[in-house]
Design a protein around this motif. Structure first.
Motif, PDB file in Angstrom:
ATOM      1  N   VAL A 239       0.840  -1.190   0.000  1.00 27.16           N
ATOM      2  CA  VAL A 239       0.000   0.000   0.000  1.00 27.16           C
ATOM      3  C   VAL A 239       0.884   1.252   0.000  1.00 27.16           C
TER       4      VAL A 239
ATOM      5  N   VAL B  21     -13.128   0.255  -1.547  1.00 27.52           N
ATOM      6  CA  VAL B  21     -11.679   0.449  -1.643  1.00 27.52           C
ATOM      7  C   VAL B  21     -11.268   0.387  -3.108  1.00 27.52           C
TER       8      VAL B  21
ATOM      9  N   LEU C 248      -5.256  -5.526   2.991  1.00 25.42           N
ATOM     10  CA  LEU C 248      -6.421  -4.716   3.331  1.00 25.42           C
ATOM     11  C   LEU C 248      -7.627  -5.584   3.686  1.00 25.42           C
TER      12      LEU C 248
ATOM     13  N   LEU D  34      -8.844  -4.152   7.120  1.00 29.12           N
ATOM     14  CA  LEU D  34     -10.150  -3.510   7.049  1.00 29.12           C
ATOM     15  C   LEU D  34     -11.284  -4.482   7.318  1.00 29.12           C
TER      16      LEU D  34
END
Length: 217
Positions: free
Chosen positions: A101, A133, A157, A161
């Motif tokens: 990221v 996203v 993620l 997340l």
């Protein structure tokens, strides 16, 4: 009306595919959910400060005993955390840099991840809140591509997340975004354009779905 937190993390102000696709989401969201509140941060233009020892331990220190450095660091962190807590939904635009990221986005995550407040537990505090996203990749990492298995963005993620924060995550992905700028990828331009168009369509669908979700609530 729903409150959307929109985070961009590309270093580029203009030539950013992740920002471009996020704009499509925002335009559709505005049309489908007029009057909704949006909080926006461009981490590339205005990076948030890195998490420091002072910020990490400030919350564990009685207010009267905090140093000026701790107090300032805690205020900055609380501002970011409160933006997350106050939002009903999230739009996060994250390009891949060096197979991970964007650093700006990782710093933001370090600041807002607080066990018991935004993450952790059998049922995370933000469990079920929707997050769209937008992921952009300069190359190709899909099944059958030479670099299949090199994508450490989406799996990371999905864990942070989806599992740690409990968000209901929808990924919108564009790959081969460098094809039109890299002569070595010229033969991939048609596929790149197709994938980008599909990502814009997915962003529109996601925004409409999110608006309908709040309209039905």
């Amino acid at each position: 009306m729903a409150h959307l937190l929109h985070i961009d993390s590309s270093l580029f102000s203009e030539a950013s595919v992740s920002k471009e696709i996020a704009r499509t989401f925002r335009q559709t969201w505005a049309a489908e959910h007029p009057g909704g509140l949006v909080t926006y941060r461009d981490l590339g233009a205005e990076p948030v400060p890195a998490l420091t020892e002072a910020a990490l331990f400030a919350a564990q220190t009685p207010e009267a005993e905090r140093s000026p450095e701790q107090a300032a660091a805690l205020r900055a962190r609380e501002e970011l955390v409160n933006e997350v807590l106050e939002a009903d939904a999230y739009l996060l635009a994250v390009p891949m840099y060096n197979w991970g990221v964007a650093g700006t986005f990782k710093v933001w995550l370090d600041q807002i991840l607080l066990v018991g407040t935004t993450a952790g537990g059998e049922v995370p505090p933000l469990s079920g809140r929707p997050a769209t996203v937008v992921l952009s990749y300069g190359g190709g990492y899909f099944p059958g591509s030479p670099r299949e298995g090199w994508d450490f963005v989406q799996p990371y993620l999905e864990t942070v997340l989806g599992k740690a924060m409990g968000l209901d995550v929808t990924f919108v992905t564009a790959q081969l975004t460098l094809a039109e700028r890299n002569p070595a990828m010229a033969d991939l331009i048609p596929q790149s354009k197709e994938l980008r168009a599909q990502a814009h369509e997915q962003a529109e669908v996601s925004a409409r779905s999110l608006a309908a979700r709040f309209a039905a609530a």
